[in-house]
Enzyme design. Structure first.
Site, PDB file in Angstrom:
ATOM      1  N   ARG A  66      -4.918   1.545   4.307  1.00 32.36           N
ATOM      2  CA  ARG A  66      -5.003   0.175   4.817  1.00 32.36           C
ATOM      3  C   ARG A  66      -3.802  -0.611   4.307  1.00 32.36           C
ATOM      4  O   ARG A  66      -3.010  -0.105   3.523  1.00 32.36           O
ATOM      5  CB  ARG A  66      -6.310  -0.488   4.344  1.00 32.36           C
ATOM      6  CG  ARG A  66      -6.568  -0.236   2.867  1.00 32.36           C
ATOM      7  CD  ARG A  66      -7.244  -1.357   2.151  1.00 32.36           C
ATOM      8  NE  ARG A  66      -6.472  -2.569   2.103  1.00 32.36           N
ATOM      9  CZ  ARG A  66      -5.470  -2.778   1.239  1.00 32.36           C
ATOM     10  NH1 ARG A  66      -5.095  -1.839   0.373  1.00 32.36           N
ATOM     11  NH2 ARG A  66      -4.811  -3.915   1.246  1.00 32.36           N
ATOM     12  N   ASP A 124      -1.076  -9.580   7.626  1.00 32.01           N
ATOM     13  CA  ASP A 124      -1.293  -8.490   8.570  1.00 32.01           C
ATOM     14  C   ASP A 124      -0.611  -8.739   9.913  1.00 32.01           C
ATOM     15  O   ASP A 124      -0.295  -7.810  10.635  1.00 32.01           O
ATOM     16  CB  ASP A 124      -2.786  -8.264   8.782  1.00 32.01           C
ATOM     17  CG  ASP A 124      -3.420  -7.564   7.593  1.00 32.01           C
ATOM     18  OD1 ASP A 124      -3.486  -6.327   7.613  1.00 32.01           O
ATOM     19  OD2 ASP A 124      -3.812  -8.251   6.638  1.00 32.01           O
TER      20      ASP A 124
END
Length: 327
Positions: free
Chosen positions: A48, A230
């Site tokens: 991640r 992100d």
């Protein structure tokens, strides 16, 4: 920090990752030999972090290229891979970058993916160095006390870190007092991963509930908030782990710098603002259970967004390897 193992790499024909679901209880690596295995690892957050997902997208495309001589099949696998997590733009960016070399054969696809890994380490090192300079300008107090959210260290990248890259620079310069790490709901990535990285690096730190961050600011325990990202829209709006928006509001209320650190690959110039960012929603069980043990009544309805969007006006600076971003 320079010689630690990469979070994601290509080893003897397979993608090898540090299994972030197992930390901090167990440090282990996973060897992934198919696109399906990699997609599963991405969805369950074994790998991640936006920059690390860029590497995963590129290496997964190489896996697909070596697995089939049919370009259509490779592109289909690449599409599935790019869609595994919709918010982090680096994943689809990494896929697209490696896929552009498909016409030159699988070795060329892999070469592009490996170049991306090297680049990620270098660019994040540069971005965090530039962010460190800015923070030292904005914060007259020494040594500094930083608050961070989620995990934006080497585990979220190929091998250095974004927001925690700032920590490594400040620690090396003797200008860091401590780090406050939000535990970060729902999967406690601050408590599990950031605290693990800080412990490994010998950095003084404390973990606090997400809901205690504003109180820490009010008590004068924080000099600056530094986080990763992100996806960054063209106007400077930032999508990051859920809870970031609330931190930015609290930092503004207390007059504290709020700095976002990310490589330029996290900037999505095609998005005018954060309103267009697709926000992933996670399974209810991540909220209603802890380690499989129910903590809410059966059938409880859940709102579990993985990310939120922080408006640009609440952000002191978005810093990439090129320096502070101009919206």
């Amino acid at each position: 920090m320079e010689d630690v193992r990469r979070t994601i790499d290509w080893v003897n024909g397979a993608v090898e990752i540090i299994d972030q679901v197992a930390l901090p209880g167990e440090y282990r690596t996973l060897r992934l030999t198919t696109v399906d295995e990699l997609i599963d690892a991405i969805r369950r957050l074994a790998v991640r972090g936006a920059p690390a997902l860029g590497g995963a997208g590129a290496l997964g495309t190489a896996l697909a290229a070596f697995a089939s001589d049919d370009p259509a099949a490779v592109r289909a696998d690449a599409e599935r891979l790019a869609a595994a997590r919709p918010t982090a733009v680096n994943l689809s960016w990494g896929v697209s970058r490696a896929l552009a070399r498909l016409g030159d054969g699988p070795d060329a696809v892999l070469a592009e993916a490996l170049a991306l890994l090297d680049e990620d380490e270098r660019l994040n090192h540069e971005a965090s160095a530039r962010a460190t300079e800015l923070i030292l300008e904005k914060c007259p107090r020494r040594p500094l006390r930083l608050l961070t959210h989620c995990n934006a260290g080497r585990l979220a990248t190929v091998g250095w870190g974004t927001a925690l890259g700032v920590v490594w620079h400040l620690q090396a310069a003797g200008r860091l007092e401590y780090v406050l790490a939000d535990e970060t709901r729902p999967l406690l990535q601050g408590a599990r991963l950031t605290a693990w990285e800080l412990t490994e690096a010998g950095v003084p730190h404390r973990v606090l509930p997400d809901s205690a961050a504003a109180a820490a600011m009010a008590r004068g325990m924080v000099d600056c908030v530094v986080v990763g990202a992100d996806r960054i829209a063209a106007n400077g709006d930032v999508a990051n782990k859920i809870g970031t928006y609330g931190l930015a509001i609290a930092a503004a209320r207390h007059g504290l710098p709020f700095v976002v650190v990310a490589p330029s690959s996290t900037v999505d110039p095609e998005l005018e603002s954060g309103e267009s960012i697709v926000i992933e929603e996670r399974a209810p069980e991540e909220i209603t259970t802890i380690s499989g043990i129910p903590v809410a009544p059966p059938g409880t309805n859940v709102f579990n967004p993985a990310f939120d969007v922080t408006p640009a006006e609440l952000i002191t600076a978005v810093v990439t390897e090129k320096g502070p971003m101009a919206p």
